[in-house]
Design a protein around this motif. Sequence first.
Motif, PDB file in Angstrom:
ATOM      1  N   MET A   1       0.818  -1.178   0.000  1.00  0.00           N
ATOM      2  CA  MET A   1       0.000   0.000   0.000  1.00  0.00           C
ATOM      3  C   MET A   1       0.870   1.253   0.000  1.00  0.00           C
ATOM      4  O   MET A   1       0.627   2.139  -0.793  1.00  0.00           O
ATOM      5  CB  MET A   1      -0.924  -0.002   1.202  1.00  0.00           C
ATOM      6  N   LEU A   2       1.863   1.288   0.859  1.00  0.00           N
ATOM      7  CA  LEU A   2       2.704   2.473   0.911  1.00  0.00           C
ATOM      8  C   LEU A   2       3.585   2.597  -0.328  1.00  0.00           C
ATOM      9  O   LEU A   2       3.797   3.685  -0.841  1.00  0.00           O
ATOM     10  CB  LEU A   2       3.580   2.443   2.171  1.00  0.00           C
ATOM     11  N   ALA A   3       4.090   1.490  -0.812  1.00  0.00           N
ATOM     12  CA  ALA A   3       4.981   1.506  -1.971  1.00  0.00           C
ATOM     13  C   ALA A   3       4.243   1.802  -3.270  1.00  0.00           C
ATOM     14  O   ALA A   3       4.850   2.240  -4.243  1.00  0.00           O
ATOM     15  CB  ALA A   3       5.717   0.179  -2.084  1.00  0.00           C
ATOM     16  N   THR A   4       2.939   1.566  -3.278  1.00  0.00           N
ATOM     17  CA  THR A   4       2.191   1.677  -4.532  1.00  0.00           C
ATOM     18  C   THR A   4       1.092   2.735  -4.521  1.00  0.00           C
ATOM     19  O   THR A   4       0.492   3.005  -5.558  1.00  0.00           O
ATOM     20  CB  THR A   4       1.532   0.329  -4.874  1.00  0.00           C
ATOM     21  N   ASN A   5       0.822   3.310  -3.374  1.00  0.00           N
ATOM     22  CA  ASN A   5      -0.238   4.324  -3.236  1.00  0.00           C
ATOM     23  C   ASN A   5      -1.610   3.814  -3.673  1.00  0.00           C
ATOM     24  O   ASN A   5      -2.363   4.527  -4.337  1.00  0.00           O
ATOM     25  CB  ASN A   5       0.122   5.597  -4.008  1.00  0.00           C
ATOM     26  N   VAL A   6      -1.925   2.566  -3.320  1.00  0.00           N
ATOM     27  CA  VAL A   6      -3.262   2.022  -3.582  1.00  0.00           C
ATOM     28  C   VAL A   6      -3.894   1.626  -2.254  1.00  0.00           C
ATOM     29  O   VAL A   6      -3.209   1.465  -1.249  1.00  0.00           O
ATOM     30  CB  VAL A   6      -3.232   0.801  -4.537  1.00  0.00           C
ATOM     31  N   ASP A   7      -5.210   1.463  -2.273  1.00  0.00           N
ATOM     32  CA  ASP A   7      -5.887   1.081  -1.036  1.00  0.00           C
ATOM     33  C   ASP A   7      -5.642  -0.393  -0.716  1.00  0.00           C
ATOM     34  O   ASP A   7      -5.192  -1.168  -1.557  1.00  0.00           O
ATOM     35  CB  ASP A   7      -7.382   1.391  -1.104  1.00  0.00           C
ATOM     36  N   GLU A   8      -5.935  -0.752   0.504  1.00  0.00           N
ATOM     37  CA  GLU A   8      -5.659  -2.101   0.992  1.00  0.00           C
ATOM     38  C   GLU A   8      -6.407  -3.171   0.196  1.00  0.00           C
ATOM     39  O   GLU A   8      -5.850  -4.228  -0.096  1.00  0.00           O
ATOM     40  CB  GLU A   8      -6.030  -2.193   2.473  1.00  0.00           C
ATOM     41  N   ALA A   9      -7.632  -2.902  -0.177  1.00  0.00           N
ATOM     42  CA  ALA A   9      -8.425  -3.890  -0.922  1.00  0.00           C
ATOM     43  C   ALA A   9      -7.790  -4.193  -2.273  1.00  0.00           C
ATOM     44  O   ALA A   9      -7.709  -5.354  -2.684  1.00  0.00           O
ATOM     45  CB  ALA A   9      -9.854  -3.374  -1.104  1.00  0.00           C
ATOM     46  N   HIS A  10      -7.339  -3.156  -2.966  1.00  0.00           N
ATOM     47  CA  HIS A  10      -6.707  -3.362  -4.277  1.00  0.00           C
ATOM     48  C   HIS A  10      -5.377  -4.112  -4.114  1.00  0.00           C
ATOM     49  O   HIS A  10      -5.091  -5.038  -4.867  1.00  0.00           O
ATOM     50  CB  HIS A  10      -6.489  -2.024  -4.975  1.00  0.00           C
ATOM     51  N   ALA A  11      -4.594  -3.719  -3.127  1.00  0.00           N
ATOM     52  CA  ALA A  11      -3.322  -4.396  -2.867  1.00  0.00           C
ATOM     53  C   ALA A  11      -3.555  -5.873  -2.549  1.00  0.00           C
ATOM     54  O   ALA A  11      -2.845  -6.743  -3.072  1.00  0.00           O
ATOM     55  CB  ALA A  11      -2.582  -3.712  -1.727  1.00  0.00           C
ATOM     56  N   ASP A  12      -4.553  -6.167  -1.736  1.00  0.00           N
ATOM     57  CA  ASP A  12      -4.867  -7.557  -1.389  1.00  0.00           C
ATOM     58  C   ASP A  12      -5.282  -8.357  -2.613  1.00  0.00           C
ATOM     59  O   ASP A  12      -4.870  -9.503  -2.787  1.00  0.00           O
ATOM     60  CB  ASP A  12      -5.988  -7.617  -0.347  1.00  0.00           C
ATOM     61  N   LYS A  13      -6.073  -7.756  -3.480  1.00  0.00           N
ATOM     62  CA  LYS A  13      -6.528  -8.432  -4.701  1.00  0.00           C
ATOM     63  C   LYS A  13      -5.338  -8.828  -5.578  1.00  0.00           C
ATOM     64  O   LYS A  13      -5.261  -9.957  -6.072  1.00  0.00           O
ATOM     65  CB  LYS A  13      -7.473  -7.506  -5.470  1.00  0.00           C
ATOM     66  N   ILE A  14      -4.412  -7.905  -5.762  1.00  0.00           N
ATOM     67  CA  ILE A  14      -3.238  -8.179  -6.590  1.00  0.00           C
ATOM     68  C   ILE A  14      -2.345  -9.214  -5.917  1.00  0.00           C
ATOM     69  O   ILE A  14      -1.826 -10.125  -6.585  1.00  0.00           O
ATOM     70  CB  ILE A  14      -2.456  -6.882  -6.878  1.00  0.00           C
ATOM     71  N   LEU A  15      -2.159  -9.119  -4.616  1.00  0.00           N
ATOM     72  CA  LEU A  15      -1.330 -10.102  -3.896  1.00  0.00           C
ATOM     73  C   LEU A  15      -1.883 -11.517  -4.051  1.00  0.00           C
ATOM     74  O   LEU A  15      -1.125 -12.464  -4.246  1.00  0.00           O
ATOM     75  CB  LEU A  15      -1.229  -9.738  -2.411  1.00  0.00           C
ATOM     76  N   VAL A  16      -3.185 -11.664  -3.992  1.00  0.00           N
ATOM     77  CA  VAL A  16      -3.803 -12.980  -4.169  1.00  0.00           C
ATOM     78  C   VAL A  16      -3.573 -13.483  -5.592  1.00  0.00           C
ATOM     79  O   VAL A  16      -3.239 -14.656  -5.798  1.00  0.00           O
ATOM     80  CB  VAL A  16      -5.313 -12.932  -3.825  1.00  0.00           C
ATOM     81  N   GLN A  17      -3.699 -12.595  -6.583  1.00  0.00           N
ATOM     82  CA  GLN A  17      -3.467 -12.988  -7.981  1.00  0.00           C
ATOM     83  C   GLN A  17      -2.048 -13.507  -8.200  1.00  0.00           C
ATOM     84  O   GLN A  17      -1.834 -14.392  -9.023  1.00  0.00           O
ATOM     85  CB  GLN A  17      -3.699 -11.798  -8.923  1.00  0.00           C
ATOM     86  N   THR A  18      -1.088 -12.939  -7.488  1.00  0.00           N
ATOM     87  CA  THR A  18       0.321 -13.308  -7.675  1.00  0.00           C
ATOM     88  C   THR A  18       0.794 -14.354  -6.666  1.00  0.00           C
ATOM     89  O   THR A  18       1.991 -14.630  -6.587  1.00  0.00           O
ATOM     90  CB  THR A  18       1.228 -12.067  -7.550  1.00  0.00           C
ATOM     91  N   ILE A  19      -0.150 -14.912  -5.921  1.00  0.00           N
ATOM     92  CA  ILE A  19       0.160 -15.876  -4.861  1.00  0.00           C
ATOM     93  C   ILE A  19       1.192 -15.268  -3.897  1.00  0.00           C
ATOM     94  O   ILE A  19       2.201 -15.858  -3.551  1.00  0.00           O
ATOM     95  CB  ILE A  19       0.618 -17.242  -5.426  1.00  0.00           C
ATOM     96  N   PHE A  20       0.942 -14.024  -3.526  1.00  0.00           N
ATOM     97  CA  PHE A  20       1.706 -13.273  -2.538  1.00  0.00           C
ATOM     98  C   PHE A  20       3.155 -13.022  -2.936  1.00  0.00           C
ATOM     99  O   PHE A  20       4.043 -12.945  -2.096  1.00  0.00           O
ATOM    100  CB  PHE A  20       1.590 -13.922  -1.152  1.00  0.00           C
ATOM    101  N   ASP A  21       3.392 -12.854  -4.235  1.00  0.00           N
ATOM    102  CA  ASP A  21       4.700 -12.444  -4.743  1.00  0.00           C
ATOM    103  C   ASP A  21       4.723 -10.914  -4.714  1.00  0.00           C
ATOM    104  O   ASP A  21       4.155 -10.253  -5.574  1.00  0.00           O
ATOM    105  CB  ASP A  21       4.898 -12.962  -6.170  1.00  0.00           C
TER     106      ASP A  21
END
Length: 53
Positions: free
Chosen positions: A1-21
């Motif tokens: 979130m801090l590194a990308t300036n996105v909200d937590e929900a969006h960050a979580d969605k992307i993390l799940v897509q990348t299997i937490f990479d």
Amino acid sequence: MLATNVDEAHADKILVQTIFDVKLSILMIKSKLNKDAAEKLLMENSGYMKKAL
């Protein structure tokens, strides 16, 4: 979130897509690429985020 300036929900969605990479997730968010394109870009740049961006 801090590194990308996105909200937590969006960050979580992307993390799940990348299997937490985290590196891949940050690249996807900053470059607005899909997972496959971001993986390819990261591989083409030997895993270096700075070069990929």
